[in-house]
Write an enzyme that holds these catalytic residues in place. Structure first.
Site, mmCIF file in Angstrom:
data_model
loop_
_atom_site.group_PDB
_atom_site.id
_atom_site.type_symbol
_atom_site.label_atom_id
_atom_site.label_comp_id
_atom_site.label_asym_id
_atom_site.label_seq_id
_atom_site.Cartn_x
_atom_site.Cartn_y
_atom_site.Cartn_z
ATOM 1 N N HIS A 13 -2.971 8.886 -3.837
ATOM 2 C CA HIS A 13 -3.003 9.619 -5.104
ATOM 3 C C HIS A 13 -1.785 9.086 -5.841
ATOM 4 O O HIS A 13 -0.652 9.203 -5.345
ATOM 5 C CB HIS A 13 -2.893 11.131 -4.868
ATOM 6 N N LEU A 14 -1.985 8.494 -7.013
ATOM 7 C CA LEU A 14 -0.914 7.737 -7.662
ATOM 8 C C LEU A 14 0.363 8.561 -7.807
ATOM 9 O O LEU A 14 0.337 9.682 -8.309
ATOM 10 C CB LEU A 14 -1.363 7.245 -9.032
ATOM 11 N N HIS A 15 1.470 7.988 -7.377
ATOM 12 C CA HIS A 15 2.777 8.640 -7.469
ATOM 13 C C HIS A 15 3.851 7.565 -7.598
ATOM 14 O O HIS A 15 3.706 6.451 -7.098
ATOM 15 C CB HIS A 15 3.047 9.513 -6.239
ATOM 16 N N HIS A 72 7.981 6.517 -7.131
ATOM 17 C CA HIS A 72 9.218 6.811 -6.409
ATOM 18 C C HIS A 72 10.391 6.595 -7.360
ATOM 19 O O HIS A 72 10.433 5.603 -8.098
ATOM 20 C CB HIS A 72 9.374 5.892 -5.201
ATOM 21 N N GLN A 123 0.834 -1.200 0.000
ATOM 22 C CA GLN A 123 0.000 0.000 0.000
ATOM 23 C C GLN A 123 0.877 1.261 0.000
ATOM 24 O O GLN A 123 1.924 1.272 0.633
ATOM 25 C CB GLN A 123 -0.858 0.004 1.269
#
Length: 375
Positions: A257-259, A261, A252
């Site tokens: 909010h889609l991001h 790394h 998770q």
């Protein structure tokens, strides 16, 4: 989405770290040289919790330079300078141990403040028991999704970035396309200076994609643009070879909010473990093969003790309970026997035939006799 130019500036609270009062230590990581503290700012509120994280800055190559700089250039701080204070602990033959204190310019410690901190923040920065959850699509719809809708972190800070209300000066790259656009900026874990320790976030502009679970084939253009544009921007800004970058999603995630790394593969960044990260390349490939892959897949993730979502899964799966092992012994013997009999061919070696007879013989005495004959 409102135009950035028309967005009012959000007010930022100011923190006086000298007035922080400690309640307890949440975690102390000797590997990452970081410590997370829970406390309050009494001058702001007696009841609101605050989390303060201190982390030693990573070394830069310039910090250990020994060659004198050009006269016209300003003198850069270095560990090997007259400012270095050295205390000898011991010297034994070729080995020496010292405690050194460099100039104050090299003694900086990065600090992150979360205020006011919620229970979820405190849980995130605390050390506690962890459990692996295997989330099927059915469990996601039944347990995870309802929980997220009720108790996820506020996304106001994300929208502040996307709408240029906050952190505008930190933006590394920006694509304004409503469908495939995103903003690239430094993660809080990075000091923004040492490229060796680079850590960026790519935050998409669309507001309706919470996590991997929402991705499907229609988002491939977005993901491809996120990958290619980020690599190009990072190379132009920091000179990092695109083939040296690790790009991945968390599941998770810490916020829904889609991001993505992004950090160098040589950097052992937090959250890169197999039970947490999903490579962007792999996600794209999965969607190219099966457009609704993430609506059909079982996705593992880790929950911490004290997480309310863990309690919900405990009611459904009893994840804290150790499985009964009393009847496993006989079953574990029966299964290999069948597999071994089927696995050997008529042309197998004498040694393997001997092993097959040993596994297939049910009587203890016969087993011992066969073992002796095969020795």
């Amino acid at each position: 989405m409102p135009a950035p130019a028309e967005s009012p500036e959000a007010k930022s609270p100011s923190y006086d770290l000298s007035k922080f009062r400690l309640k307890r230590i949440l975690s102390n990581n000797s590997v990452r040289k970081s410590i997370s503290l829970l406390g309050t700012f009494p001058d702001l509120s007696e009841t609101d919790d605050a989390i303060v994280v201190f982390e030693k800055n990573a070394y830069r190559e310039s910090d250990v330079a020994t060659e004198p700089a050009a006269e016209e250039s300003p003198k850069k701080p270095s560990y090997f300078s007259s400012d270095l204070k050295v205390a000898t602990e011991f010297v034994n033959n070729i080995y020496g141990s010292f405690q050194v204190v460099p100039s104050r310019d090299l003694c900086g410690v990065k600090s992150t403040v979360i205020y006011p901190a919620t229970d979820k923040h405190i849980e995130k920065y605390s050390i506690c028991q962890k459990y692996l959850i295997r989330e099927t699509p059915e469990l996601y719809e039944k347990i995870t999704l309802p929980y997220l809708k009720e108790s996820q972190f506020s996304l106001e800070w994300v929208y502040n970035i996307l709408e240029h209300k906050q952190e505008k000066e930190r933006i590394v790259f920006e694509d304004n396309d409503a469908e495939t656009g995103f903003i690239l900026l430094p993660d809080l874990k990075w000091d923004g200076r040492n490229v060796e320790n680079l850590y960026l976030l790519g935050i998409i502009r669309k507001h309706d994609i919470k996590s991997l679970r929402d991705l499907n084939g229609s988002h491939l253009n977005l993901l491809r643009n996120l990958r290619e544009s980020s690599k190009k921007a990072i190379f132009e800004r920091y000179g990092v070879n695109p083939n040296q970058l690790r790009m991945y999603f968390h599941y998770q995630p810490s916020f829904y909010h889609l991001h993505v790394h992004i950090n160098p593969v040589r950097n052992d960044a937090p959250g890169i473990w197999c039970e947490k990260s999903h490579m962007l390349d792999t996600v794209i490939n999965n969607l190219e093969l099966i457009p609704d892959y993430y609506q059909r897949a079982t996705l593992p993730f880790v929950l911490y003790e004290g997480n309310k979502l863990l309690d919900l899964y405990e009611e459904e799966l009893s994840v804290r309970k150790v499985p009964e092992l009393s009847d496993k012994k006989e079953k574990s013997v029966e299964t290999p026997i069948k597999a071994s009999e089927e696995g050997f061919s008529d042309e197998e070696s004498d040694e393997r035939q001997c092993k097959r007879r040993k596994l297939a013989t049910p009587e203890p005495k016969e087993t011992e006799g066969t073992a002796q004959a095969c020795a």
